[in-house]
Write an enzyme that holds these catalytic residues in place. Structure first.
Site, mmCIF file in Angstrom:
data_model
loop_
_atom_site.group_PDB
_atom_site.id
_atom_site.type_symbol
_atom_site.label_atom_id
_atom_site.label_comp_id
_atom_site.label_asym_id
_atom_site.label_seq_id
_atom_site.Cartn_x
_atom_site.Cartn_y
_atom_site.Cartn_z
ATOM 1 N N PHE A 124 0.864 -1.181 0.000
ATOM 2 C CA PHE A 124 0.000 0.000 0.000
ATOM 3 C C PHE A 124 0.897 1.228 0.000
ATOM 4 C CE2 PHE A 124 -3.007 2.839 2.468
ATOM 5 C CZ PHE A 124 -3.993 2.885 1.509
ATOM 6 N N ARG A 273 19.518 -17.351 35.112
ATOM 7 C CA ARG A 273 20.707 -16.515 35.368
ATOM 8 C C ARG A 273 20.947 -16.387 36.872
ATOM 9 N NH1 ARG A 273 25.367 -14.754 33.029
ATOM 10 N NH2 ARG A 273 25.932 -12.672 33.764
ATOM 11 N N GLU A 368 1.862 3.550 10.603
ATOM 12 C CA GLU A 368 0.382 3.591 10.584
ATOM 13 C C GLU A 368 -0.161 4.640 11.561
ATOM 14 O OE1 GLU A 368 -1.816 -0.027 9.841
ATOM 15 O OE2 GLU A 368 0.019 -0.981 9.148
HETATM 16 C C1 LIG Z 1 9.600 0.602 8.388
HETATM 17 C C2 LIG Z 1 8.474 1.437 7.893
HETATM 18 C C3 LIG Z 1 7.447 0.857 7.152
HETATM 19 C C4 LIG Z 1 6.412 1.657 6.626
HETATM 20 N N1 LIG Z 1 5.464 1.078 5.806
HETATM 21 C C5 LIG Z 1 4.595 1.890 5.138
HETATM 22 C C6 LIG Z 1 3.720 1.367 4.127
HETATM 23 O O1 LIG Z 1 3.688 0.158 3.872
HETATM 24 N N2 LIG Z 1 2.925 2.224 3.447
HETATM 25 C C7 LIG Z 1 2.928 3.569 3.688
HETATM 26 O O2 LIG Z 1 2.188 4.287 3.016
HETATM 27 N N3 LIG Z 1 3.724 4.103 4.647
HETATM 28 C C8 LIG Z 1 4.568 3.300 5.366
HETATM 29 N N4 LIG Z 1 5.395 3.825 6.329
HETATM 30 C C9 LIG Z 1 5.349 5.277 6.590
HETATM 31 C C10 LIG Z 1 4.811 5.650 7.972
HETATM 32 O O3 LIG Z 1 3.428 5.419 8.043
HETATM 33 C C11 LIG Z 1 5.217 7.109 8.207
HETATM 34 O O4 LIG Z 1 6.601 7.126 8.422
HETATM 35 C C12 LIG Z 1 4.479 7.737 9.380
HETATM 36 O O5 LIG Z 1 3.116 7.890 9.095
HETATM 37 C C13 LIG Z 1 5.075 9.109 9.755
HETATM 38 O O6 LIG Z 1 5.214 9.929 8.632
HETATM 39 P P1 LIG Z 1 6.613 10.673 8.355
HETATM 40 O O7 LIG Z 1 7.678 9.638 8.474
HETATM 41 O O8 LIG Z 1 6.509 11.407 7.086
HETATM 42 O O9 LIG Z 1 6.781 11.673 9.564
HETATM 43 P P2 LIG Z 1 6.223 13.179 9.612
HETATM 44 O O10 LIG Z 1 4.805 13.195 9.161
HETATM 45 O O11 LIG Z 1 7.183 14.060 8.921
HETATM 46 O O12 LIG Z 1 6.268 13.474 11.168
HETATM 47 C C14 LIG Z 1 7.465 13.873 11.839
HETATM 48 C C15 LIG Z 1 7.115 14.145 13.309
HETATM 49 O O13 LIG Z 1 6.174 15.237 13.389
HETATM 50 C C16 LIG Z 1 5.039 14.833 14.133
HETATM 51 N N5 LIG Z 1 3.862 15.546 13.637
HETATM 52 C C17 LIG Z 1 3.462 15.715 12.350
HETATM 53 N N6 LIG Z 1 2.321 16.411 12.307
HETATM 54 C C18 LIG Z 1 1.982 16.697 13.597
HETATM 55 C C19 LIG Z 1 0.901 17.406 14.221
HETATM 56 N N7 LIG Z 1 -0.098 17.941 13.506
HETATM 57 N N8 LIG Z 1 0.898 17.506 15.584
HETATM 58 C C20 LIG Z 1 1.887 16.958 16.316
HETATM 59 N N9 LIG Z 1 2.933 16.284 15.791
HETATM 60 C C21 LIG Z 1 2.969 16.137 14.452
HETATM 61 C C22 LIG Z 1 4.949 13.333 13.913
HETATM 62 O O14 LIG Z 1 4.149 12.698 14.923
HETATM 63 C C23 LIG Z 1 6.419 12.943 13.979
HETATM 64 O O15 LIG Z 1 6.819 12.847 15.319
HETATM 65 C C24 LIG Z 1 6.393 3.033 6.900
HETATM 66 C C25 LIG Z 1 7.412 3.614 7.676
HETATM 67 C C26 LIG Z 1 8.445 2.847 8.144
HETATM 68 C C27 LIG Z 1 9.551 3.508 8.900
#
Ligand SMILES: Cc1cc2nc3c(=O)[nH]c(=O)nc-3n(C[C@H](O)[C@H](O)[C@H](O)COP(=O)(O)OP(=O)(O)OC[C@H]3O[C@@H](n4cnc5c(N)ncnc54)[C@H](O)[C@@H]3O)c2cc1C
Length: 386
Positions: A124, A273, A368
């Site tokens: 996805f 242990r 997620e």
């Molecule tokens: C190993 C792995 C597998 C994954 N698999 C999938 C997959 O199969 N499909 C897919 O689509 N995605 C996948 N993801 C993506 C994952 O869902 C996202 O990394 C996650 O949703 C966070 O998005 P971002 O990394 O862009 O962080 P950002 O959105 O940039 O967030 C950075 C920080 O800011 C905070 N933040 C952002 N907005 C706000 C707000 N309004 N208020 C307070 N805090 C906020 C966040 O909580 C976080 O701490 C995967 C990620 C990893 C690492």
């Protein structure tokens, strides 16, 4: 009516996955994890056990069970290893369910039997390099209709199960236009693996989930037939919100398994242990630590059971799913840290599973929907930012 005893069918499934995890996954996963190798053989066996088809109707090759059954399986796998558990979680909740829920009859017939058998995996693609939390605002991937085909351009980041040798199809969220209110119109399009214009980057080097498969994907004039649209045009946003609500319960179950696995490992270790003339398990300081770990795993389990029960009853479950994800991932992080401490120096060695649990726990607070997102959802359900 309140009842916490699993009925016979669920208990049978739980036991069979528990046995599979202990006998088939545990002996080999440490090596695969160290080498960063995808567990093809384990996935094939899970397919033969019917785990990928648990919540899918038999007419599409599924087991005719439900989402609670899937979550039970995820908890038992999570007790032993999270790379395997997330491969199943993403394969079903993110891969299979959107096709099952929103696909046309032809799409379901084409993909579901092979996905349910584990012969093939679906992924996805939602998150982009520019943002996962504000995914609708940050979405740059675009799809346009041209001569009966969708032509897709853009990049997706961190996509689980997207680059294995058995990945068959990727559901890609893309901007397909602008709505009347000037917001982006988002739709989901099925892109079969190997479609020209789709490039799968080399796998990421990750802190944890090292035996799971995660890649960046780029789409450059990637062309698929118009009928590969999943559900209605413009419904992509609603589809992925609903998919993520369900997925959060599944991740909460996986996290509960990791939290419980930390208890299992710690109880066995402190009996064995020795320090100061006897087993370290006689020290109350460690007993209390393990008691706290058990309490966290227990609360996490009650939380996802409750969310799943509401989901299965057709009741609103958004808040409960967010609470379950938050509670489960907190329990997993706290228990992984404490279990590593209980193991002392051996907790830092890769030969013991607790080190793997420690590395695997962190992502549960991110994937997620981050823990901040879960808190935002709970606050919103309480009417705090209406
Ligand atoms: C190993 C792995 C597998 C994954 N698999 C999938 C997959 O199969 N499909 C897919 O689509 N995605 C996948 N993801 C993506 C994952 O869902 C996202 O990394 C996650 O949703 C966070 O998005 P971002 O990394 O862009 O962080 P950002 O959105 O940039 O967030 C950075 C920080 O800011 C905070 N933040 C952002 N907005 C706000 C707000 N309004 N208020 C307070 N805090 C906020 C966040 O909580 C976080 O701490 C995967 C990620 C990893 C690492």
């Amino acid at each position: 009516m309140i009842g916490f005893r699993l009925d016979e069918e669920y208990e049978e499934l739980r036991k069979s996955v528990e046995g599979f995890a202990r006998e088939t996954v545990a002996p080999v996963i440490g090596d695969l994890y160290e080498r960063g190798e995808f567990p093809y053989d384990i996935v094939a066996r899970m397919g033969r056990m019917g785990l990928f088809g648990l919540p899918v109707a038999e007419e599409y090759g599924g087991m005719g069970g439900d989402y609670f059954a899937l979550c039970l399986a995820l908890e038992e796998l999570g007790r032993v290893d999270s790379s395997v558990a997330i491969t199943l979680e993403a394969g079903v909740s993110l891969g299979i369910m959107p096709i099952y829920r929103y696909g046309t009859e032809a799409q379901k017939r084409e993909w579901l039997p092979r996905l349910c058998s584990g012969e093939m995996l679906a992924a996805f693609g939602l998150t982009e390099p520019g943002g996962g939390t504000d995914v609708a605002g940050a979405m740059r991937t675009k799809a346009r209709l041209e001569d009966g085909s969708w032509v897709i351009d853009g990049t997706k980041a961190f996509i689980t199960n997207s680059g294995t040798g058995i990945t068959g199809v990727i559901a890609v969220a893309a901007v397909t236009g602008t709505k009347d209110d000037s917001k982006p119109e988002i739709s989901t399009i099925l892109v079969p693996s190997g479609t020209p214009g789709l490039t799968v980057a080399k796998k990421y080097s990750k802190v944890g989930w090292s035996a799971s498969d995660t890649h960046e994907l780029s789409f450059d004039g990637c062309r698929v037939p118009e009928e590969n649209l999943l559900g209605e045009r413009g419904r992509g946003y609603a589809q992925f919100l609903a998919t993520l609500d369900e997925g959060r319960v599944a991740v909460a179950a996986l996290a509960t398994g990791l939290a419980q696995g930390c208890v299992d490992e710690s109880v066995a270790y402190v009996r064995d242990r020795r320090a100061f003339g006897g087993p370290i398990g006689r020290f109350q300081g460690l007993q209390f630590k393990i008691a706290d770990m058990e309490a966290r795993a227990h609360n996490a389990r009650l939380s996802w059971y409750h969310a799943a029960a509401r989901m299965l009853a057709g009741e609103p479950f958004k808040k409960e799913a967010a609470i379950a994800k938050l509670t489960g991932s907190d329990a997993a992080m706290d228990n992984a840290r404490d279990a590593t401490q209980v193991f002392g120096g051996y907790g830092f060695m890769n030969e013991f599973p607790v080190g793997r649990f420690y590395r695997d726990a962190k992502i549960l607070e991110i994937g997620e929907g981050t823990s901040e997102v879960q808190r935002m959802l709970i606050a919103r359900e309480l009417g705090l930012n209406a």
